[in-house]
Design an enzyme around this catalytic site. Structure first.
Site, PDB file in Angstrom:
ATOM      1  N   HIS A  28       0.836  -1.366   0.109  1.00  0.00           N
ATOM      2  CA  HIS A  28      -0.067  -0.050  -0.105  1.00  0.00           C
ATOM      3  C   HIS A  28       0.746   0.820  -0.092  1.00  0.00           C
ATOM      4  O   HIS A  28       0.853   1.965  -0.456  1.00  0.00           O
ATOM      5  CB  HIS A  28      -1.032  -0.282   1.051  1.00  0.00           C
ATOM      6  CG  HIS A  28      -0.807   0.835   2.095  1.00  0.00           C
ATOM      7  ND1 HIS A  28       0.248  -0.347   3.572  1.00  0.00           N
ATOM      8  CD2 HIS A  28      -0.035   1.654   3.097  1.00  0.00           C
ATOM      9  CE1 HIS A  28       1.324   0.314   4.571  1.00  0.00           C
ATOM     10  NE2 HIS A  28       0.468   1.429   4.632  1.00  0.00           N
TER      11      HIS A  28
ATOM     12  N   ASP B 149      -0.524  -7.764   1.006  1.00  0.00           N
ATOM     13  CA  ASP B 149      -0.028  -6.196   1.330  1.00  0.00           C
ATOM     14  C   ASP B 149       1.626  -6.137   0.749  1.00  0.00           C
ATOM     15  O   ASP B 149       1.815  -5.190   1.854  1.00  0.00           O
ATOM     16  CB  ASP B 149      -0.259  -5.321   2.870  1.00  0.00           C
ATOM     17  CG  ASP B 149       0.203  -3.830   2.322  1.00  0.00           C
ATOM     18  OD1 ASP B 149       0.166  -2.935   1.584  1.00  0.00           O
ATOM     19  OD2 ASP B 149       0.794  -3.278   3.253  1.00  0.00           O
TER      20      ASP B 149
ATOM     21  N   SER C 267       5.186   1.412   7.971  1.00  0.00           N
ATOM     22  CA  SER C 267       5.146  -0.253   7.151  1.00  0.00           C
ATOM     23  C   SER C 267       6.462  -0.362   5.834  1.00  0.00           C
ATOM     24  O   SER C 267       6.584   0.414   5.866  1.00  0.00           O
ATOM     25  CB  SER C 267       3.575   0.323   6.613  1.00  0.00           C
ATOM     26  OG  SER C 267       2.934   0.657   7.281  1.00  0.00           O
TER      27      SER C 267
END
Length: 299
Positions: free
Chosen positions: A48, A78, A150
């Site tokens: 993402h 992801d 992330s």
């Protein structure tokens, strides 16, 4: 005091051992994300955070900016894989994510390096994300993932990478994709560029099943899935599924929500004719649907 000092030094040592395998990924505007040098020339990060498919660069721990090629991406887990030449930096030392226990002390690392520490908050069995990705183990974190974290590693107390952290798989939850999942998905992305999943070509939503109907048809679940869209010439359309049908079982298992359906659509079911039980105009209808391969879409 000696115990705290020893713990502090051990944590700092874990960061020092992992930091050489952390890169900065420049694949979106403004804020970069973190990536892990998983194996020589292979960078893994959170899908993402990869908004570009070209002109991607990564910055190595020694400050070199290297062009990167997007080898493949899997929104379901992801995960995205980038390849680089002459990375030169160390690769991640992988640990055993199956050995994690609730309460274990862990570190989340971001580019810089930056670090957040906390514990394993919860563990669960194999699960599927809302996008259909199969993940070997649910790992929920009790720590803060700061902006840009992330795609970075989860590190155990021994300084080994046991997963990839992401805020993109669940709302208001900090999760880790276990290292075993990262390796499995990365291998498939490097081999084929995408992860294959089954699909039916249906849009569905849960609907209550009246008790008299359940008794009449011998249904065990209180809800089914009403078909609200049928993709033209999709697997379900070719099998004869109609708008307004209510799916109550697939491949021999009752279904009452979309997760139940996704659980029956692994890559091993592609090309397989599976039985489907529907309620149509108050009557039980049985069809055979040959599962298709989910079309690839740009993220």
């Amino acid at each position: 005091m000696d115990t705290l000092l020893s713990l502090s030094n051990d944590l700092a040592g874990a960061v020092e051992r992992t930091a050489p395998a952390i890169v900065t990924v420049h694949a979106r505007r403004r804020l970069p994300s973190t990536g892990i040098h998983w194996r020589p020339g292979v960078i893994v990060t959170a899908d993402h955070t990869v908004r570009a498919e070209q002109d991607i660069t990564v910055t190595t721990p020694d400050g070199r900016a290297l062009p990167a090629v997007l080898a493949g991406r899997d929104p379901g887990t992801d995960l995205a894989v980038l390849t680089v030449k002459d990375a030169g930096s160390a690769t991640a030392a992988l640990g055993d994510d199956a050995a994690l226990k609730v309460g274990h002390l862990v570190l989340a690392l971001g580019y810089g390096p930056r670090v957040s520490w906390g514990v394993i908050g919860a563990l669960g069995p194999r699960w599927r994300s809302w996008r259909g990705g199969e993940i070997e183990r649910l790992v929920r974190l009790d720590l803060t993932l700061y902006p840009g974290f992330s795609g970075g590693p989860l590190v155990d107390a021994a300084g080994r990478v046991v997963g990839l952290n992401t805020s993109g798989l669940a709302r208001d939850a900090r999760l880790t994709v276990p290292a075993t999942t990262v390796t499995r998905v990365a291998d498939e992305l490097l081999r084929t560029g995408h992860v294959s999943r089954g699909y039916l070509g249906l849009g569905m939503q849960p609907v209550p099943l009246p008790e008299p109907l359940r008794r009449q048809l011998g249904l065990t679940r209180e809800t089914g899935l009403i078909v609200v869209t049928v993709e033209p010439d999709g697997p379900a359309a070719r099998a004869g599924v109609l708008l307004g049908d209510v799916l109550v079982a697939l491949d021999g298992a009752p279904v009452s929500d979309l997760d139940d359906v996704q659980a029956r659509l692994g890559s091993d079911r592609i090309g397989v004719a599976v039985p489907a039980v529907l309620v149509r105009a108050g009557a039980r209808t049985e069809l055979s649907i040959t599962v298709g391969a989910q079309p690839r879409r740009r993220a």
